[in-house]
Design a protein around this motif. Structure first.
Motif, PDB file in Angstrom:
ATOM      1  N   SER A 184     -25.104 -48.987 -75.864  1.00 48.26           N
ATOM      2  CA  SER A 184     -26.456 -48.542 -76.190  1.00 48.26           C
ATOM      3  C   SER A 184     -27.447 -49.662 -75.893  1.00 48.26           C
ATOM      4  N   ASP A 224     -30.387 -44.932 -67.097  1.00 50.19           N
ATOM      5  CA  ASP A 224     -30.845 -43.795 -67.896  1.00 50.19           C
ATOM      6  C   ASP A 224     -30.836 -44.101 -69.393  1.00 50.19           C
ATOM      7  N   VAL A 225     -29.914 -44.941 -69.832  1.00 52.87           N
ATOM      8  CA  VAL A 225     -29.879 -45.343 -71.246  1.00 52.87           C
ATOM      9  C   VAL A 225     -31.174 -46.072 -71.601  1.00 52.87           C
ATOM     10  N   THR A 226     -31.606 -46.954 -70.714  1.00 52.75           N
ATOM     11  CA  THR A 226     -32.848 -47.705 -70.911  1.00 52.75           C
ATOM     12  C   THR A 226     -34.050 -46.760 -70.955  1.00 52.75           C
ATOM     13  N   PHE A 227     -34.116 -45.885 -69.988  1.00 53.92           N
ATOM     14  CA  PHE A 227     -35.282 -45.004 -69.869  1.00 53.92           C
ATOM     15  C   PHE A 227     -35.385 -44.059 -71.065  1.00 53.92           C
ATOM     16  N   GLU A 228     -34.237 -43.549 -71.516  1.00 50.23           N
ATOM     17  CA  GLU A 228     -34.239 -42.644 -72.663  1.00 50.23           C
ATOM     18  C   GLU A 228     -34.695 -43.370 -73.927  1.00 50.23           C
ATOM     19  N   TYR A 229     -34.277 -44.630 -74.066  1.00 47.46           N
ATOM     20  CA  TYR A 229     -34.685 -45.431 -75.223  1.00 47.46           C
ATOM     21  C   TYR A 229     -36.206 -45.630 -75.239  1.00 47.46           C
ATOM     22  N   LYS A 263     -38.682 -43.891 -73.675  1.00 43.27           N
ATOM     23  CA  LYS A 263     -39.567 -42.735 -73.593  1.00 43.27           C
ATOM     24  C   LYS A 263     -40.149 -42.385 -74.957  1.00 43.27           C
ATOM     25  N   TRP A 292     -46.028 -42.929 -66.889  1.00 43.61           N
ATOM     26  CA  TRP A 292     -44.575 -42.961 -67.110  1.00 43.61           C
ATOM     27  C   TRP A 292     -43.832 -42.636 -65.816  1.00 43.61           C
ATOM     28  N   LEU A 297     -41.360 -45.174 -64.022  1.00 45.63           N
ATOM     29  CA  LEU A 297     -39.954 -44.803 -63.875  1.00 45.63           C
ATOM     30  C   LEU A 297     -39.496 -44.934 -62.428  1.00 45.63           C
TER      31      LEU A 297
END
Length: 468
Positions: free
Chosen positions: A212, A237-242, A244, A255, A259
């Motif tokens: 994570s 994607d883990v970074t981007f989801e965190y 957002k 954004w 991105l």
């Protein structure tokens, strides 16, 4: 030839570069706190110059703040003075301050990411060695000294020689009871507390990708403890989801544009590193330190090295370290009595850390002779813990949930471990006196610390989860 992630970010921020001289590097975000900033502001006053770009600097109070009764005046005179000076300086120079009582207050390396101030592709500095934490987002982040704090305040740039590049790969599946703190303690124990000196480290491999964001922050946080200038992990994607939806993260079209750029932030397939190290995740067990630097670590089931196993030139410092810790060469640590447990610091004070501990201790009770301090990394972490009922789980277990701050990580405040007492700590340094004069520190993960809190001694967390 391709570029490493570090090269891509560094090179795009260089304002001036001349052979034989440090690069002038533009800094996107500058974090400050109450300890290393007062002299920098005094320097600006003496020269009669303003902060060049005050909107690029964010301030919080963390190192010297008490972690009880933060609504009351600070008792300790020096701490009170430093926090008051931060308030005065930020007001005078037009800098945003998240001070005591503010809903965003917390440890500087916790609040930057959780607020969305820390973003991929940035250059980030702070007058604190563990600024490398922010590298988990694919940023070039590193600690600076007080004179450099003044330099950044005055120019929004810093003079730095470009470090060499190192890649550390961790591949494979982690065993039960093994978390990110164990990964970084294992790496440091393998390469020593100086093994990455002169390098900026990129962490890679499928074991790193499986983590994570909060776990990645723990890894990058301790890069400095092996001598590295900093550490970073390519965003995904883990970074981007965190990120957002975070308070200060880009929104809408901004954004989308951000991105698109962030997805280019990775080392090219043909990029060359100055050094590459690889480790198998299956070899990593729950870790613990036994000495007085983070490189003096081992598996919790291991034994302290015998003197004969230590290089001859290192033996005097090895003996000195064990004398300080009152431990014997060749002996195990399992079963060693523990007096204090500290779960907190910029390494392990995020909501995931607290959830991990709460899940383990629910329905259990701490050992009678152990003092347990849980110190959240920010007001937001504290509020989330209360919203989820974690505070009640801790109270029932006999753990004390305190208020945000650096706390017993460095004992620059009121939270000190008494002399000769043993503390299992989730912080990042076990130097002599780090947690209080003559206090003795074992560094470990939140799970290993929680197990010690319940048993009152150094314990293999796997004895609770059936993975011995």
């Amino acid at each position: 030839m391709g570029k490493t992630l570090f090269d891509k970010i560094w090179d795009s921020h260089v304002v001036v570069s001349k052979d034989g001289h440090p690069d002038a590097v533009y800094i996107n975000t500058h974090f400050i706190h109450e300890v290393t900033s007062p002299q920098a502001f005094d320097g600006l006053r003496k020269r009669g110059i303003p902060v060049f770009r005050p909107g690029k600097t964010k301030a919080t109070a963390d190192h010297n703040v008490p972690t009880l009764h933060q609504d009351q005046p600070i008792k300790e005179a020096l701490s009170r003075r430093q926090v008051e000076m931060l308030t005065r300086n930020t007001a005078e120079f037009g800098i945003d301050l998240y001070g005591l009582g503010h809903r965003y207050q917390g440890i500087v390396h916790v609040i930057g990411p959780e607020l969305g101030i820390t973003l991929p592709g940035m250059t980030i500095v702070c007058g604190d060695s563990h600024t490398s934490t922010h590298g988990a987002f694919g940023a070039v982040a590193f600690g600076i000294g007080t004179s450099e704090v003044e330099q950044v305040l005055a120019t929004q740039c810093i003079l730095q020689y470009k470090p060499k590049r190192m890649k550390i790969e961790i591949n494979g599946q982690l065993g039960k009871g093994v978390v990110s703190k164990d990964i970084i303690l294992y790496i440091i124990s393998r390469i020593s507390a100086s093994g990455a000196t002169g390098y900026f480290v990129e962490y890679a491999g499928d074991a790193i990708r499986s983590l994570s964001m909060e776990a990645r922050m723990t890894i990058c946080n301790m890069s400095i403890e092996m001598g590295a200038r900093g550490g970073l992990i390519a965003p995904d994607d883990v970074t981007f989801e965190y990120l957002k939806g975070r308070e200060f993260a880009p929104k809408g079209a901004d954004w989308d544009n951000a991105l698109a750029y962030w997805k280019t932030l990775h080392s090219d397939a043909d990029a060359e590193f100055d050094k590459v190290l690889s480790f198998d995740a299956a070899d990593i067990e729950p870790q613990i330190t036994y000495g007085t630097n983070p490189g003096m670590g081992m598996a919790v089931t291991g034994r302290i090295p015998a003197v004969e196993e230590i290089e001859e030139k290192e033996r005097p410092s090895f003996r000195k370290s064990l004398d300080y810790m009152n431990l014997q060469p060749g002996k195990p640590l399992l079963g060693q009595k523990v007096d204090y447990v500290f779960i907190g610091s910029c390494t392990n004070s995020r909501i995931e850390d607290l959830r991990l501990v709460a899940d383990f201790v629910k329905g259990k009770r701490k050992a009678d002779d152990v003092v347990v301090w849980i110190v959240p990394g920010s007001k937001q972490v504290e509020a989330q813990a209360k919203a989820e009922g974690i505070d009640k789980i801790f109270a029932e277990a006999g753990f004390q949930l305190r208020e945000p701050g650096c706390s017993a990580c460095l004992a620059m405040n009121e939270d000190k471990v008494p002399a000769d007492m043993y503390c299992i700590s989730t912080s990042n340094r076990n130097f002599e006196g780090r947690q209080g004069p003559n206090a003795r520190t074992f560094l470990a993960s939140p799970l290993t610390a929680a197990a010690a809190a319940i048993t009152g001694k150094v314990t293999d967390i796997r004895s609770f989860i059936g993975n011995n």
